[in-house]
Design a protein around this motif. Structure first.
Motif, PDB file in Angstrom:
ATOM      1  N   ASP A   1      -8.389   3.301  -1.410  1.00  0.00           N
ATOM      2  CA  ASP A   1      -7.872   4.084  -2.141  1.00  0.00           C
ATOM      3  C   ASP A   1      -7.897   3.902  -3.966  1.00  0.00           C
ATOM      4  O   ASP A   1      -8.444   2.052  -4.662  1.00  0.00           O
ATOM      5  CB  ASP A   1      -6.373   3.096  -2.485  1.00  0.00           C
TER       6      ASP A   1
ATOM      7  N   ASP B   1       0.737  -0.681  -0.278  1.00  0.00           N
ATOM      8  CA  ASP B   1       0.067  -0.291   0.111  1.00  0.00           C
ATOM      9  C   ASP B   1       1.324   1.333  -0.428  1.00  0.00           C
ATOM     10  O   ASP B   1       0.800   1.669   1.034  1.00  0.00           O
ATOM     11  CB  ASP B   1      -1.071   0.104   1.141  1.00  0.00           C
ATOM     12  N   SER B   2       1.344   1.458  -1.251  1.00  0.00           N
ATOM     13  CA  SER B   2       2.232   2.452  -0.765  1.00  0.00           C
ATOM     14  C   SER B   2       1.531   3.996  -0.563  1.00  0.00           C
ATOM     15  O   SER B   2       2.795   5.519  -0.431  1.00  0.00           O
ATOM     16  CB  SER B   2       3.049   2.592  -2.629  1.00  0.00           C
ATOM     17  N   ARG B   3       0.611   4.365  -1.325  1.00  0.00           N
ATOM     18  CA  ARG B   3      -0.112   5.193  -0.221  1.00  0.00           C
ATOM     19  C   ARG B   3      -0.900   5.536   0.921  1.00  0.00           C
ATOM     20  O   ARG B   3      -2.342   5.765   0.823  1.00  0.00           O
ATOM     21  CB  ARG B   3      -1.816   5.567  -2.167  1.00  0.00           C
TER      22      ARG B   3
ATOM     23  N   LYS C   1      -2.783   6.094  11.714  1.00  0.00           N
ATOM     24  CA  LYS C   1      -2.406   5.886  10.535  1.00  0.00           C
ATOM     25  C   LYS C   1      -1.531   5.119  10.864  1.00  0.00           C
ATOM     26  O   LYS C   1      -1.092   3.553  10.838  1.00  0.00           O
ATOM     27  CB  LYS C   1      -1.127   6.975   9.626  1.00  0.00           C
TER      28      LYS C   1
ATOM     29  N   GLU D   1     -10.546   4.706   9.946  1.00  0.00           N
ATOM     30  CA  GLU D   1      -9.358   6.013   9.060  1.00  0.00           C
ATOM     31  C   GLU D   1     -10.083   7.163  10.372  1.00  0.00           C
ATOM     32  O   GLU D   1      -9.167   7.741  11.117  1.00  0.00           O
ATOM     33  CB  GLU D   1      -9.629   6.243   7.700  1.00  0.00           C
TER      34      GLU D   1
ATOM     35  N   THR E   1      -6.723  -2.130  -0.074  1.00  0.00           N
ATOM     36  CA  THR E   1      -5.757  -1.304   1.188  1.00  0.00           C
ATOM     37  C   THR E   1      -5.135  -1.865   2.732  1.00  0.00           C
ATOM     38  O   THR E   1      -6.070  -2.810   2.830  1.00  0.00           O
ATOM     39  CB  THR E   1      -6.464   0.199   1.799  1.00  0.00           C
TER      40      THR E   1
ATOM     41  N   PHE F   1      -0.214   6.546   3.522  1.00  0.00           N
ATOM     42  CA  PHE F   1      -0.827   7.794   4.641  1.00  0.00           C
ATOM     43  C   PHE F   1      -1.164   8.582   3.154  1.00  0.00           C
ATOM     44  O   PHE F   1      -1.585  10.608   4.126  1.00  0.00           O
ATOM     45  CB  PHE F   1       0.934   8.337   5.138  1.00  0.00           C
ATOM     46  N   TRP F   2      -1.724   8.984   2.405  1.00  0.00           N
ATOM     47  CA  TRP F   2      -2.967   9.682   1.501  1.00  0.00           C
ATOM     48  C   TRP F   2      -3.891   9.102   1.615  1.00  0.00           C
ATOM     49  O   TRP F   2      -4.583  10.317   1.057  1.00  0.00           O
ATOM     50  CB  TRP F   2      -1.944   9.731   0.053  1.00  0.00           C
ATOM     51  N   HIS F   3      -4.046   7.908   1.563  1.00  0.00           N
ATOM     52  CA  HIS F   3      -5.588   8.222   1.057  1.00  0.00           C
ATOM     53  C   HIS F   3      -6.648   7.436   2.210  1.00  0.00           C
ATOM     54  O   HIS F   3      -6.026   8.270   3.943  1.00  0.00           O
ATOM     55  CB  HIS F   3      -6.007   6.259   0.459  1.00  0.00           C
TER      56      HIS F   3
END
Length: 235
Positions: free
Chosen positions: A97, A87-89, A156, A151, A120, A91-93
């Motif tokens: 995602d 889950d490379s994103r 996170k 969330e 995710t 900290f953003w989603h």
């Protein structure tokens, strides 16, 4: 006089509607954020550590799983490895995602079968807490909704800690702490990059740890993740 009062009431309705929706949304947010709830209630192993953090003894949990007490913090090496692998994103989603879901739909369509779920780490935490229900569209929708609520409720870092503490690592080994001691004889904080990468790719297919014919596949997946970390400049 009567018409002007009616007009005034009609004009005020949209404002009342907006205020009503806002109040409902705020109430829901506060309820989710502060209502006491625990998504994992699984038994844990009794663990005895020395003052220096060495494992002296451990007793299997009541459900016959090696599940150590939850991690308070995920070691940096494993965090970097698992985020790149899963889950490379992260900290953003917001728990779901959209880009990963679109990519998963496209990939599954091209392959003619389900090869990716687009989940995710937050969605995986929800799935683990619900004991891995069947992979259906209604379940995916429910899983996505609960991931968004999670969330809102947790940070996170806390969600990442829940994943690391409850992910499957083969057989009856559950969680990063138990896996690190079981397979490498040391705490997660003392694992090398190669060891951290091996554990990062394992939850996606825990059976790779057992079958001797699958060890080469596990080795390739681990090395592929190491190369990706190197290309990214992390190592």
């Amino acid at each position: 006089m009567g018409r002007s009062i009616v007009r005034q009431k009609i004009r005020s309705r949209p404002i009342h509607f907006v205020w009503g929706i806002s109040a409902f949304g705020l109430g829901l947010l506060l309820a989710v954020k502060f209502w006491p709830w625990t998504i994992f209630q699984d038994p844990v192993s009794a663990v005895l550590l020395s003052q220096k953090g060495h494992l002296l003894a451990a007793k299997i949990a009541d459900d016959e799983q090696w599940r150590f007490p939850p991690l308070q913090q995920v070691p940096d090496k494993f965090e970097q490895a698992i985020l790149l692998a899963e889950d490379s994103r992260f900290f953003w989603h917001f728990g779901v995602d959209p880009f990963a879901l679109i990519r998963a739909v496209k990939l599954n369509w091209e392959k003619g079968r389900i090869v990716s779920g687009g989940s995710t780490l937050t969605m995986q935490v929800v799935r683990l807490s619900r004991k891995n229900p069947p992979r259906t569209i209604p379940e995916k929708i429910k899983e996505s909704f609960l991931a968004v609520l999670l969330e809102i409720r947790l940070s996170k870092k806390k969600i990442l800690s829940l994943y690391a503490s409850h992910a499957p690592f083969g057989g009856n080994v559950v969680g990063l702490e138990a896996a690190a001691w079981r397979y490498f004889g040391r705490s997660p904080e003392n694992l090398s990059w190669a060891e951290s990468c091996m554990l990062a790719v394992l939850p996606n297919n825990p059976s790779l740890i057992h079958l001797s014919r699958s060890r080469s596949l596990l080795f390739k997946k681990r090395n592929r993740l190491i190369r990706r970390l190197a290309d990214k400049g992390t190592i």
